[in-house]
Design a protein around this motif. Structure first.
Motif, PDB file in Angstrom:
ATOM      1  N   PHE A 438       0.831  -1.207   0.000  1.00 53.58           N
ATOM      2  CA  PHE A 438       0.000   0.000   0.000  1.00 53.58           C
ATOM      3  C   PHE A 438       0.865   1.258   0.000  1.00 53.58           C
ATOM      4  O   PHE A 438       0.590   2.221  -0.727  1.00 53.58           O
ATOM      5  N   LEU A 439       1.908   1.266   0.832  1.00 48.86           N
ATOM      6  CA  LEU A 439       2.771   2.439   0.917  1.00 48.86           C
ATOM      7  C   LEU A 439       3.547   2.658  -0.383  1.00 48.86           C
ATOM      8  O   LEU A 439       3.844   3.796  -0.757  1.00 48.86           O
ATOM      9  N   LYS A 440       3.873   1.574  -1.069  1.00 46.23           N
ATOM     10  CA  LYS A 440       4.567   1.691  -2.351  1.00 46.23           C
ATOM     11  C   LYS A 440       3.649   2.277  -3.421  1.00 46.23           C
ATOM     12  O   LYS A 440       4.092   2.967  -4.345  1.00 46.23           O
ATOM     13  N   LEU A 441       2.344   2.017  -3.293  1.00 53.08           N
ATOM     14  CA  LEU A 441       1.367   2.523  -4.250  1.00 53.08           C
ATOM     15  C   LEU A 441       1.049   4.003  -4.023  1.00 53.08           C
ATOM     16  O   LEU A 441       0.664   4.721  -4.957  1.00 53.08           O
ATOM     17  N   ALA A 442       1.214   4.472  -2.782  1.00 58.05           N
ATOM     18  CA  ALA A 442       0.781   5.822  -2.407  1.00 58.05           C
ATOM     19  C   ALA A 442       1.396   6.936  -3.255  1.00 58.05           C
ATOM     20  O   ALA A 442       0.682   7.865  -3.661  1.00 58.05           O
ATOM     21  N   PRO A 443       2.721   6.923  -3.570  1.00 59.54           N
ATOM     22  CA  PRO A 443       3.281   8.023  -4.381  1.00 59.54           C
ATOM     23  C   PRO A 443       2.602   8.177  -5.742  1.00 59.54           C
ATOM     24  O   PRO A 443       2.414   9.304  -6.228  1.00 59.54           O
ATOM     25  N   ASP A 444       2.209   7.058  -6.361  1.00 57.93           N
ATOM     26  CA  ASP A 444       1.524   7.144  -7.655  1.00 57.93           C
ATOM     27  C   ASP A 444       0.149   7.777  -7.508  1.00 57.93           C
ATOM     28  O   ASP A 444      -0.295   8.545  -8.372  1.00 57.93           O
ATOM     29  N   ILE A 445      -0.535   7.451  -6.409  1.00 52.01           N
ATOM     30  CA  ILE A 445      -1.851   8.056  -6.161  1.00 52.01           C
ATOM     31  C   ILE A 445      -1.710   9.557  -5.975  1.00 52.01           C
ATOM     32  O   ILE A 445      -2.501  10.350  -6.511  1.00 52.01           O
ATOM     33  N   MET A 446      -0.691   9.971  -5.221  1.00 46.66           N
ATOM     34  CA  MET A 446      -0.462  11.399  -5.001  1.00 46.66           C
ATOM     35  C   MET A 446      -0.096  12.101  -6.306  1.00 46.66           C
ATOM     36  O   MET A 446      -0.551  13.217  -6.583  1.00 46.66           O
ATOM     37  N   GLN A 447       0.726  11.450  -7.103  1.00 45.11           N
ATOM     38  CA  GLN A 447       1.165  12.057  -8.363  1.00 45.11           C
ATOM     39  C   GLN A 447      -0.008  12.283  -9.307  1.00 45.11           C
ATOM     40  O   GLN A 447      -0.099  13.319  -9.975  1.00 45.11           O
ATOM     41  N   HIS A 448      -0.937  11.312  -9.349  1.00 48.56           N
ATOM     42  CA  HIS A 448      -2.084  11.423 -10.251  1.00 48.56           C
ATOM     43  C   HIS A 448      -3.293  12.072  -9.585  1.00 48.56           C
ATOM     44  O   HIS A 448      -4.345  12.210 -10.203  1.00 48.56           O
ATOM     45  N   LYS A 449      -3.130  12.434  -8.314  1.00 43.93           N
ATOM     46  CA  LYS A 449      -4.193  13.114  -7.557  1.00 43.93           C
ATOM     47  C   LYS A 449      -5.491  12.307  -7.512  1.00 43.93           C
ATOM     48  O   LYS A 449      -6.587  12.836  -7.690  1.00 43.93           O
ATOM     49  N   GLY A 450      -5.354  11.008  -7.280  1.00 39.37           N
ATOM     50  CA  GLY A 450      -6.533  10.169  -7.132  1.00 39.37           C
ATOM     51  C   GLY A 450      -6.431   8.882  -7.921  1.00 39.37           C
ATOM     52  O   GLY A 450      -5.336   8.421  -8.282  1.00 39.37           O
ATOM     53  N   TYR A 451      -7.584   8.306  -8.222  1.00 33.01           N
ATOM     54  CA  TYR A 451      -7.646   7.048  -8.971  1.00 33.01           C
ATOM     55  C   TYR A 451      -7.161   7.283 -10.395  1.00 33.01           C
ATOM     56  O   TYR A 451      -7.609   8.217 -11.070  1.00 33.01           O
ATOM     57  N   PHE A 452      -6.239   6.443 -10.860  1.00 36.59           N
ATOM     58  CA  PHE A 452      -5.598   6.731 -12.141  1.00 36.59           C
ATOM     59  C   PHE A 452      -5.602   5.563 -13.124  1.00 36.59           C
ATOM     60  O   PHE A 452      -5.066   5.680 -14.228  1.00 36.59           O
ATOM     61  N   PHE A 453      -6.200   4.436 -12.766  1.00 37.17           N
ATOM     62  CA  PHE A 453      -6.143   3.272 -13.644  1.00 37.17           C
ATOM     63  C   PHE A 453      -7.052   3.456 -14.862  1.00 37.17           C
ATOM     64  O   PHE A 453      -8.115   4.075 -14.789  1.00 37.17           O
ATOM     65  N   SER A 454      -6.622   2.900 -15.969  1.00 37.92           N
ATOM     66  CA  SER A 454      -7.358   3.036 -17.223  1.00 37.92           C
ATOM     67  C   SER A 454      -8.505   2.041 -17.289  1.00 37.92           C
ATOM     68  O   SER A 454      -8.475   0.977 -16.656  1.00 37.92           O
ATOM     69  N   SER A 455      -9.497   2.384 -18.072  1.00 40.31           N
ATOM     70  CA  SER A 455     -10.610   1.467 -18.295  1.00 40.31           C
ATOM     71  C   SER A 455     -10.136   0.289 -19.138  1.00 40.31           C
ATOM     72  O   SER A 455      -9.321   0.462 -20.060  1.00 40.31           O
TER      73      SER A 455
END
Length: 462
Positions: A438-455
């Motif tokens: 979870f902590l490894k995923l957090a920087p990507d969430i912050m960088q994209h300012k939320g949910y960022f996965f593609s459809s």
């Protein structure tokens, strides 16, 4: 003073007299910056004081017969010293007091503004001594949190009664709703939670009655229990009501609204947990300093390390030796639960020692583990309260004491499961946890300012 106790205490305890803390002022961030002034009318030992100022956000001031007012006062024995924060007991019908309603906090509490214009109070109204106001201010803030937590508990109990009555009255197909196993299970769990919270408040109130004890930590633990389990019980009640619970005409709507509003009077759940765990680490750091120092330097203390490993061989496989015989202090029917409490205490001790040994001073930054420690400590506090109450009830023959034993058994078993999981995650470290992921995923969430996965339909494969 003894005179104040004789004059006010019996009516306050019986509920005949309602009191209110007149502490807060507009624009004053802390008690030391209050602008309300208490001027001595002369410089004799028996001088009266004249109060002038405005107090805001005073809960239940419209119904209060008594105010505790904080003001800057001058000590007649030290006339050259600037005003010192002091507390005064003021009757609400004293000339010069004006109470005006600001808003409703809940359906049971209102918030008012209190204006003091040339309000004269006698020397006997000084609470403690001139200059003791800060102590009173801290006590009032803690008391308000205590009262709000108690109010939340009462509302949850009221909500559970509504849920039980509604469940009992509904006849569904093919059998009444009350006969479904999952309904019985959910209601029993709600009542067990309320019993544990109620037992904790009884224990805390008893500790507060011993004025030599500092109960700040225990008060925060109770607030954490309300957040962790009380609001889960509220959600379970709402699930039993269904969507109708939020209709304006539903009799539970006002109760739910009050619960949601009162929940905002606490600090955030994480702040409560950090306070509990950091206090625990502070105590553990002092008592385990030598053990932790030697454990972190194994090459310098090989004999100690081998002895320590031998003594902790049971802890390493989640099977600590139970040798405190806590069951001797309880009714024999609670022996299994007493052993569960002792197990949890030993596991908490092991978890604290392991955390400090592995991380040292950096343990205070392991926030996820701090939250787990706080939950373990809160569960142990509630277990202690439940067992003490159930044992006393059974030994004195209180009505429904047999059911109290069942409730204590259920709560302790569930609490032990939670403690087992939390401690195993603390001593397991990042390797055995999802924390690292979870902590490894957090920087990507912050960088994209939320949910960022593609459809998944963004790119089709033909």
């Amino acid at each position: 003073s003894e005179l104040q106790k004789k004059k006010y205490l019996s009516d306050l305890m019986s509920g005949t007299t309602i009191g209110a803390y007149a502490v807060h002022e507009e624009g004053s961030a802390d008690p030391s910056s209050l602008q309300c002034i208490a001027t001595p009318n002369d410089f004799s030992e028996t001088t009266s004081y004249t109060l002038n100022g405005e107090k805001t956000w005073i809960i239940n001031a419209s119904r209060a017969k008594l105010f505790i007012v904080l003001a800057q006062a001058q000590d007649v024995n030290r006339p050259t010293v600037p005003g010192m924060l002091s507390a005064f007991i003021v009757d609400s019908d004293t000339p010069g007091i004006t109470v005006s309603k600001q808003t409703n906090l809940t359906n049971e509490y209102d918030i008012c503004q209190v204006k003091l214009d040339q309000v004269v109070v006698p020397q006997e109204s000084v609470l403690g001594n001139i200059g003791d106001g800060y102590k009173v201010a801290v006590t009032s803030l803690e008391s308000n949190k205590f009262i709000f937590a108690l109010s939340i508990l009462n509302l949850i109990r009221k909500l559970s009664s509504h849920a039980t009555i509604q469940t009992y009255q509904i006849n569904s197909f093919p059998m009444p709703l009350r006969d479904y196993e999952f309904i019985q299970y959910r209601l029993s769990k709600i009542i067990t939670t309320i019993y544990a919270l109620e037992s904790s408040i009884y224990l805390l109130a008893g500790m507060k009655d011993n004025y030599e004890m500092d109960t700040a930590l225990e008060s925060v633990i109770f607030q954490n229990l309300i957040y962790s389990y009380g609001f889960n019980a509220m959600q379970d009640c709402m699930n039993l009501f269904g969507k109708g619970a939020l209709d304006d005409v539903h009799k539970t709507k006002s109760v739910i609204d009050d619960l949601l509003i009162l929940s905002q009077t606490f600090f955030s759940p994480e702040m409560l947990k950090f306070y509990i765990s950091l206090k625990g680490l502070e105590y553990a750091g002092a008592t385990l300093a030598s053990t932790v120092m030697k454990s972190r330097n194994p090459l310098n203390y090989p004999g100690f390390i081998f002895k320590r490993l031998w003594n902790l061989r049971g802890q390493s496989v989640d099977s600590p030796k139970l040798d405190k015989n806590l069951y001797m202090e309880l009714h024999p029917s609670l022996k299994m639960n007493a052993d569960q409490l002792e197990y949890c205490v030993y596991r908490l001790h092991y978890g604290l020692e392991k955390l400090l040994t592995v991380h040292g001073a950096e343990a205070v930054h392991r926030q996820i583990d701090l939250i787990r420690l706080a939950d373990v400590g809160s569960d142990i506090f509630a277990m202690f309260a439940v067992l003490a109450r159930a044992s006393r009830s059974y030994c004195t023959g209180i009505r429904y004491c047999d059911q109290e034993i069942l409730v204590a058994n259920a709560w302790c078993q569930d609490a032990m499961k939670r403690v087992k999981i939390n401690i195993s995650e603390i001593v397991g470290g990042k390797v055995n946890l999802s924390d690292y992921t979870f902590l490894k995923l957090a920087p990507d969430i912050m960088q994209h300012k939320g949910y960022f996965f593609s459809s998944p339909t963004e790119k089709n494969i033909h």
